[in-house]
Design an enzyme around this catalytic site. Structure first.
Site, PDB file in Angstrom:
ATOM      1  N   GLU A   1       0.927  -1.355  -0.413  1.00  0.00           N
ATOM      2  CA  GLU A   1      -0.102  -0.028   0.061  1.00  0.00           C
ATOM      3  C   GLU A   1       0.725   1.135  -0.187  1.00  0.00           C
ATOM      4  O   GLU A   1      -0.378   2.769  -0.164  1.00  0.00           O
ATOM      5  CB  GLU A   1      -0.945  -0.337   1.220  1.00  0.00           C
ATOM      6  CG  GLU A   1      -2.212  -0.986   0.807  1.00  0.00           C
ATOM      7  CD  GLU A   1      -3.056  -1.108   2.394  1.00  0.00           C
ATOM      8  OE1 GLU A   1      -2.777  -0.637   3.194  1.00  0.00           O
ATOM      9  OE2 GLU A   1      -4.478  -1.430   2.002  1.00  0.00           O
TER      10      GLU A   1
ATOM     11  N   GLU B   1       6.869 -21.923   7.923  1.00  0.00           N
ATOM     12  CA  GLU B   1       7.631 -20.800   8.651  1.00  0.00           C
ATOM     13  C   GLU B   1       8.695 -21.212  10.071  1.00  0.00           C
ATOM     14  O   GLU B   1       9.284 -21.141  11.005  1.00  0.00           O
ATOM     15  CB  GLU B   1       6.675 -20.604   9.565  1.00  0.00           C
ATOM     16  CG  GLU B   1       5.915 -21.858  10.932  1.00  0.00           C
ATOM     17  CD  GLU B   1       5.103 -21.266  11.685  1.00  0.00           C
ATOM     18  OE1 GLU B   1       4.666 -21.148  13.096  1.00  0.00           O
ATOM     19  OE2 GLU B   1       3.909 -20.025  11.141  1.00  0.00           O
TER      20      GLU B   1
END
Length: 270
Positions: free
Chosen positions: A81, A112
């Protein structure tokens, strides 16, 4: 300080499956209201990290977020963004998620748990001492993130972190840790809830404060935003009208001519 994983502690609420919709929504909302207060307690830590990021980015450095699962997705969202909001190049703020971009939509098994992969992922961007890397992990124990931060430290790269457990391994690894302790989740262990909200609030603060410090906002306006749709073009025209004494039509012509609110305002009478 003893490390207690409060994000995994049992919910304060029992028998969720017996609650009405009204009770569920009310209790979730009650819990959500505690998040901004937890963020407020971490403001000094956030300020310290932002100061470091701004200093590096003023020298041409970049900001990287690394994370897994929800934390990784939030980092990708915040990074993605920045270009449309502040007009910065897409490589100035970069979000990296364990398992690669496909993990944004679908969990990648065991991604992960790989303690060396984050550094490999960062290497693809030619990470260097001018950059800052912020690890995001609600639990504070994600091997992907901890491993990445450790290697960054070894290579003289500034590191920060965002965790929702005090004195977590990620906080002890990062040079500039942020701990937002939100307590047990409404659904036990569902750290996409309060912890995710806390991380989003902190990421908003980091990127927005940094971009303002870099001069990407004038007054309270996003003068460098990308004009990617009609709504944003209309907003840009109105921003110009707020700054200089011109009609909507003239403001529109100036925006078309100069391509940004900032340039339109700076060059309107030239």
């Amino acid at each position: 300080m003893t490390f207690t994983k409060t994000t995994e502690q049992s919910s304060k609420y029992e028998h969720l499956d017996k609650m009405s919709v009204t009770e569920l929504l009310t209790n979730i909302n009650n819990e959500d209201q505690t998040v901004p207060m937890a963020v407020e307690k971490a403001l000094p830590q956030i300020e310290t990290l932002v100061t470091q990021i701004v200093a590096k980015m003023k020298l041409g450095g970049r900001l990287f977020y690394i994370g897994a699962g929800t934390s990784g997705r939030l980092g990708v969202v915040d990074a993605s963004e920045c270009p449309p909001t502040f007009g910065v190049p897409f490589d100035r703020v970069v979000g990296i998620i364990a398992g690669g971009d496909k993990a944004i939509r679908k969990a990648v098994e065991n991604a992960e748990d790989n303690a060396t992969q984050a550094w490999n992922d960062l290497q693809e961007f030619n990470i260097n001492e001018n950059d800052v890397v912020v690890g995001i992990a609600a639990s504070g124990t994600t091997p992907y993130v901890i491993g990445g931060l450790k290697t960054c430290n070894e290579n003289n790269i500034i590191t920060g972190s965002i965790s929702c457990n005090a004195a977590s391994p990620i906080s002890l690894t990062a040079q500039y840790p942020i701990d937002v302790v939100v307590g047990p989740e409404f659904v036990t262990g569902s750290s996409r809830m309060k912890a995710g909200t806390a991380q989003k609030l902190v990421l908003n603060m980091i990127s927005t404060a940094t971009m303002i410090q870099l001069g990407k906002v004038k007054g309270n306006k996003m003068v460098d935003m990308q004009l990617s749709n009609s709504k944003l073009v209309d907003r840009g025209i109105k921003m110009i009208m707020d700054e200089i004494p011109v009609t909507y039509e003239i403001a529109s012509n100036l925006l078309n001519k100069h391509g940004s609110v900032r340039k339109a305002v700076e060059n309107w009478n030239k």
